[in-house]
Design an enzyme around this catalytic site. Structure first.
Site, PDB file in Angstrom:
ATOM      1  N   HIS A 239      -0.513  -5.691  -3.513  1.00 60.87           N
ATOM      2  CA  HIS A 239       0.001  -5.963  -2.069  1.00 60.87           C
ATOM      3  C   HIS A 239      -0.391  -7.196  -1.529  1.00 60.87           C
ATOM      4  O   HIS A 239      -1.698  -7.755  -1.612  1.00 60.87           O
ATOM      5  CB  HIS A 239      -0.130  -4.989  -1.130  1.00 60.87           C
ATOM      6  CG  HIS A 239       0.404  -4.932   0.084  1.00 60.87           C
ATOM      7  ND1 HIS A 239      -0.286  -5.938   1.242  1.00 60.87           N
ATOM      8  CD2 HIS A 239       1.504  -4.325   0.691  1.00 60.87           C
ATOM      9  CE1 HIS A 239       0.277  -5.957   2.224  1.00 60.87           C
ATOM     10  NE2 HIS A 239       1.424  -4.906   2.077  1.00 60.87           N
ATOM     11  N   CYS A 277       5.767  -7.754   0.028  1.00 60.89           N
ATOM     12  CA  CYS A 277       6.032  -7.102   1.539  1.00 60.89           C
ATOM     13  C   CYS A 277       6.348  -8.515   2.388  1.00 60.89           C
ATOM     14  O   CYS A 277       5.711  -9.414   2.686  1.00 60.89           O
ATOM     15  CB  CYS A 277       4.472  -6.711   1.961  1.00 60.89           C
ATOM     16  SG  CYS A 277       4.479  -6.291   3.602  1.00 60.89           S
ATOM     17  N   HIS A 304       8.084  -3.763   0.530  1.00 66.01           N
ATOM     18  CA  HIS A 304       7.864  -3.101   1.895  1.00 66.01           C
ATOM     19  C   HIS A 304       8.538  -4.062   2.485  1.00 66.01           C
ATOM     20  O   HIS A 304       8.615  -5.336   2.313  1.00 66.01           O
ATOM     21  CB  HIS A 304       6.427  -3.481   2.374  1.00 66.01           C
ATOM     22  CG  HIS A 304       5.227  -2.632   1.716  1.00 66.01           C
ATOM     23  ND1 HIS A 304       3.961  -2.948   2.148  1.00 66.01           N
ATOM     24  CD2 HIS A 304       5.315  -1.575   0.933  1.00 66.01           C
ATOM     25  CE1 HIS A 304       3.249  -1.907   1.356  1.00 66.01           C
ATOM     26  NE2 HIS A 304       4.259  -1.226   0.549  1.00 66.01           N
ATOM     27  N   ASP A 362       7.857   0.337   5.525  1.00 64.34           N
ATOM     28  CA  ASP A 362       6.508  -0.340   6.147  1.00 64.34           C
ATOM     29  C   ASP A 362       6.204   0.195   7.198  1.00 64.34           C
ATOM     30  O   ASP A 362       6.208   1.358   7.871  1.00 64.34           O
ATOM     31  CB  ASP A 362       6.381  -1.721   5.887  1.00 64.34           C
ATOM     32  CG  ASP A 362       4.927  -2.224   5.547  1.00 64.34           C
ATOM     33  OD1 ASP A 362       4.526  -3.642   5.232  1.00 64.34           O
ATOM     34  OD2 ASP A 362       4.006  -1.569   5.800  1.00 64.34           O
ATOM     35  N   HIS A 363       5.732  -0.794   8.218  1.00 65.48           N
ATOM     36  CA  HIS A 363       5.389  -0.401   9.635  1.00 65.48           C
ATOM     37  C   HIS A 363       6.801  -0.071  10.552  1.00 65.48           C
ATOM     38  O   HIS A 363       7.916  -0.534  10.136  1.00 65.48           O
ATOM     39  CB  HIS A 363       4.611  -1.526  10.552  1.00 65.48           C
ATOM     40  CG  HIS A 363       3.466  -1.929   9.619  1.00 65.48           C
ATOM     41  ND1 HIS A 363       2.700  -3.225   9.553  1.00 65.48           N
ATOM     42  CD2 HIS A 363       2.581  -1.181   8.740  1.00 65.48           C
ATOM     43  CE1 HIS A 363       1.776  -3.237   8.959  1.00 65.48           C
ATOM     44  NE2 HIS A 363       1.833  -2.124   8.259  1.00 65.48           N
ATOM     45  N   TYR A 379       2.714   3.219  12.060  1.00 65.31           N
ATOM     46  CA  TYR A 379       3.375   4.216  11.198  1.00 65.31           C
ATOM     47  C   TYR A 379       3.901   5.278  12.163  1.00 65.31           C
ATOM     48  O   TYR A 379       3.854   6.427  11.788  1.00 65.31           O
ATOM     49  CB  TYR A 379       2.518   4.623  10.432  1.00 65.31           C
ATOM     50  CG  TYR A 379       2.211   3.658   9.115  1.00 65.31           C
ATOM     51  CD1 TYR A 379       1.245   2.629   9.152  1.00 65.31           C
ATOM     52  CD2 TYR A 379       3.034   3.537   7.889  1.00 65.31           C
ATOM     53  CE1 TYR A 379       0.914   1.590   8.159  1.00 65.31           C
ATOM     54  CE2 TYR A 379       2.713   2.606   7.053  1.00 65.31           C
ATOM     55  CZ  TYR A 379       1.617   1.787   7.143  1.00 65.31           C
ATOM     56  OH  TYR A 379       1.519   0.593   6.379  1.00 65.31           O
TER      57      TYR A 379
HETATM   58  C1  CS2 Z   1       0.686  -2.688   5.350  1.00 64.51           C
HETATM   59  C2  CS2 Z   1      -0.334  -1.945   4.884  1.00 64.51           C
HETATM   60  O1  CS2 Z   1      -0.039  -4.893   5.896  1.00 64.51           O
HETATM   61  C3  CS2 Z   1       0.747  -4.289   5.379  1.00 64.51           C
HETATM   62  O2  CS2 Z   1       1.954  -4.729   5.110  1.00 64.51           O
HETATM   63  O3  CS2 Z   1       1.753  -2.272   4.177  1.00 64.51           O
HETATM   64  O4  CS2 Z   1      -0.680  -0.908   5.661  1.00 64.51           O
HETATM   65  C4  CS2 Z   1      -0.615  -2.243   3.597  1.00 64.51           C
HETATM   66  O5  CS2 Z   1      -0.140  -1.190   3.240  1.00 64.51           O
HETATM   67  C5  CS2 Z   1      -2.380  -2.175   3.485  1.00 64.51           C
HETATM   68  O6  CS2 Z   1      -2.680  -3.479   3.787  1.00 64.51           O
HETATM   69  C6  CS2 Z   1      -2.508  -2.058   1.814  1.00 64.51           C
HETATM   70  O7  CS2 Z   1      -4.010  -1.844   1.899  1.00 64.51           O
HETATM   71 MN    MN Z   2       3.089  -4.105   3.453  1.00 67.98          MN
END
Ligand code: CS2
Ligand code: MN
Length: 406
Positions: A239, A277, A304, A362-363, A379
């Site tokens: 990530h 992401c 993500h 994701d968020h 979340y």
């Molecule tokens: C999220 C975080 O930051 C992001 O984009 O997806 O919750 C991510 O999962 C964490 O930083 C991973 O450790």
């Molecule tokens: Mn992420």
């Protein structure tokens, strides 16, 4: 693409029934209660797998545990110190147990000390909902005047330092306490929280560790664990940094496509892959998400899909930003999903078993009953449900269009 949803385990206020009703097919989860660096036992993994698949009353949830996020990498491994060799051995043992239980997509990140970082967890957006936000001037105020980090003054341009000083002088004690809490408490799925002195101590450990050295430690870690992952059929997927730029003088080495290329090329196995992401990478104007989805495609094992809105306050590559609705913000989500669907089609044409790429929304922004409900910051249930539905709509439309219109 397979629709998944992050579930933090039995304590998560969003129940598995809601996840299923939101339209997710699978779950992303982790054994957050197991100390970083310790072994994930097969029994613990099997127990979480059962909890995902079965409601407390024994009825099936209709969900499967599809992705591990994350099997965390210890600070010792990142700094190649202390128990790092034992932690690498434990990482391999944990992967063996995961593979034995059929879990083969394993996310991790290599951010030193801090994980994903925001200055405001309930920023009011234009429609009245709440979102996570990173304010660069507030962050600079924390670094300069609260943490009082040696070297912070060299980290920011004069304009930003002046704004940070203005912000700090206007903060009352509650605002300062909230800023400290947001920046040190550890966000969900992240490393543990720190006291200010604890954070100062952790930062000092990186005083002599350059970005190049950290990069070498990532390559060393992957050179050690990827052969085991490959043997087990596990696909590791890194990530990116969130936000994708150095913080508190700490190096961050997974912020751009070029960063990914270094370690993907150094250990050229499909088992050494990417969690793309769009929200993390999309904070930087020089990250071309649709292009990265296409060019990194063969190594992308997890995605993500969320969006951020970059704000005017910027200092080089760094900018203030907040979490936007999934189809607004900096990233062209239609083009990004289109590139990922093309990658899936390419894999299907090759007859690959891993053609379907899991993604999660994701968020989410806090909207409607999310507001004030608590739970894991970033979340919420309804904000993520809305995002997942919008993303599903894009996937459906692009899939039908490509079939019908060629
Ligand atoms: C999220 C975080 O930051 C992001 O984009 O997806 O919750 C991510 O999962 C964490 O930083 C991973 O450790
Ligand atoms: Mn992420």
């Amino acid at each position: 693409m397979r629709q998944t949803w992050r579930w933090f385990g039995p304590k998560d206020i969003v129940p598995l029934s809601a996840i299923r009703q939101a339209g997710a097919q699978g779950v992303v989860s982790a054994l957050h209660h197991v100390a970083t660096g310790a072994v994930w036992t097969r029994a613990e993994i099997a127990q979480r797998k059962r909890k995902v698949a079965t409601h407390a009353d024994g009825t099936p949830t209709g969900l499967t545990w599809d992705v591990v996020e994350s099997l965390p990498v210890s600070e010792d491994i990142k700094r190649q110190t202390g128990s790092f060799r034992a932690h690498i051995a434990n990482y391999k043992t944990s992967m063996e147990a995961l593979a034995a239980e059929g879990l083969t997509t394993v996310c991790y990140n290599f951010m030193p000390v801090l994980d994903w970082t925001r200055t405001d967890l309930a920023f009011r957006v234009d429609h009245g909902g709440r979102a996570m936000r990173f304010d660069l001037a507030d962050f600079a105020a924390f670094d300069l005047f609260i943490l009082e980090r040696p070297g912070a003054a060299e980290d920011f341009g004069d304009a930003l330092k002046d704004e940070a000083a203005r912000r700090f002088s206007a903060m009352d004690d509650d605002a300062k306490a909230a800023l400290v809490r947001n920046l040190t408490a550890g966000l969900p799925g992240a490393a543990d929280g720190w006291t200010l002195d604890g954070l100062r101590g952790q930062l000092a450990l990186y005083d002599t560790l350059s970005a190049e050295r950290l990069r070498a430690h990532l390559v060393d870690f992957l050179a050690e664990v990827v052969p085991t992952a490959e043997k087990l059929g596990i696909r590791l997927c890194c990530h990116p940094d969130d936000p994708p730029f150095p913080l508190l003088g700490l190096p961050r080495i997974v912020s751009t496509e070029a960063d990914y290329r270094v370690f993907l090329d150094a250990v050229p196995s499909p088992a050494n892959g990417v969690t793309l992401c769009s929200g993390s990478l999309g904070v930087r104007a020089d990250n071309d998400l649709p292009g990265m989805a296409e060019r990194l495609g063969p190594r992308i094992h997890f995605v993500h899909l969320r969006n951020v809105r970059r704000e005017a306050m910027a200092d080089g590559i760094r900018a203030s930003f907040h979490e936007d609705e999934h189809l607004r913000g900096a990233t062209d989500m239609v083009a990004t999903i289109g590139a990922l669907l093309k990658e899936e089609a390419r894999r299907r044409a090759e007859g690959r078993a891993d053609a379907e790429i899991p993604f999660r929304p994701d968020h989410g922004q806090d909207i409607l009953d999310d507001i004030g409900r608590g739970g894991q910051p970033g979340y919420p249930a309804i904000g993520r449900l809305k995002g997942l539905a919008e993303l599903r709509g894009i996937m459906t439309a692009l899939t039908h269009a490509s079939v019908r219109y060629g």
